[in-house]
Design an enzyme around this catalytic site. Sequence first.
Site, PDB file in Angstrom:
ATOM      1  CG  ASP A 191      -8.596  10.182  27.848  1.00  9.83           C
ATOM      2  OD1 ASP A 191      -8.904   9.551  26.825  1.00  9.83           O
ATOM      3  OD2 ASP A 191      -7.538   9.993  28.480  1.00  9.83           O
TER       4      ASP A 191
ATOM      5  CG  ASP B 154      -7.137   3.751  28.187  1.00  8.42           C
ATOM      6  OD1 ASP B 154      -7.438   2.855  28.987  1.00  8.42           O
ATOM      7  OD2 ASP B 154      -7.430   3.722  26.977  1.00  8.42           O
TER       8      ASP B 154
ATOM      9  CG  ASP C  93      -3.976  10.880  30.035  1.00 10.98           C
ATOM     10  OD1 ASP C  93      -4.723  10.938  29.032  1.00 10.98           O
ATOM     11  OD2 ASP C  93      -3.090  10.032  30.171  1.00 10.98           O
TER      12      ASP C  93
END
Length: 235
Positions: A21, A23, A191
Site C-alpha cells: 500500500d 498512503d 496500514d
Amino acid sequence: MPDHATALSSLLSRTDAVIVDLDGTMVDTMGDFNEALNRMLHDLGLPAIEAERIESMVGKGSEHLLRSVLNHVLAHMDKAQAAIKTEAFFPQAWASYQRHYLEINGSYSAVYPGVVEGLTALQSAGLRMACLTNKPLSFARPLLQAKGLAGYFSQVFGGDSFERKKPDPLPLLKTCEALGSLPARTLMVGDSSNDAQAARAAGCPVVLVTYGYNHGQPVGGVDADGFVDSLTQLA
C-alpha cells in the site's frame, strides 16, 4: 528469536511476491491531503478543515475523502442540508482538488523511516513487487517517482485501475494476476482494515504497519497475520 520474528520469517519463506500500500504504509501523505483539501475548500468559499479530522477519512479513495470532508464542513453550517449540498459541491470540489493535489503532490509528505531499507531487502530477495493503493493512479505514480520509490515496483495500480477499490478483493486478485503469483503466496503489506479485509477475501496473507492511518482507529484490533513497526522487519 522472538515469536513474532519467527512467524514473519516463516511467512516470508512462503512468499513469491509482495503487494504494498502507499498512503500510511510507505509515505506519510497527511500533509499533502491537508494542503490540497484546504486549498480546495478555499476555492469553494468554505471554511478550512483541521488536519486531525482528515486522518479518519483517508483510505477509501479520493471520492470518499472529498465527500467526507465536504459533509463535515457543511454539517457545521447546515446539518440538515449537508448531504444535499455535498453532492451539489462535488463536481467543482473534485476538479479543484485534482488540480491542487497534482500541484503539491509529495511536497508536504515524507517517506517513513525504514521503507527504503525494507523495500531494498525484499527486492534483493528476488520477490516481485507491486504498489496497490486506493489513491488515483495519476496521483500515485508521480508520488512514487518524487520519493524515489518507483523503481522497486514492476506494477503500480490505483483506486481507479479496477472496477472496485479495496476492501473489495478484486484489486488484489488483479494485482496477483499481473505479478504472476498465487494469492496464497502473495503478501499484502498495508496500514489499515481496508488492506486486511481485501487480503483476507482474496486469500492473501497480510501484515500491517503500526504507524499508519487505519481510519483513525488502533490497528492492533485488525485481523492480520502480523504487525511491524518498520518495513525493515520484513527483511
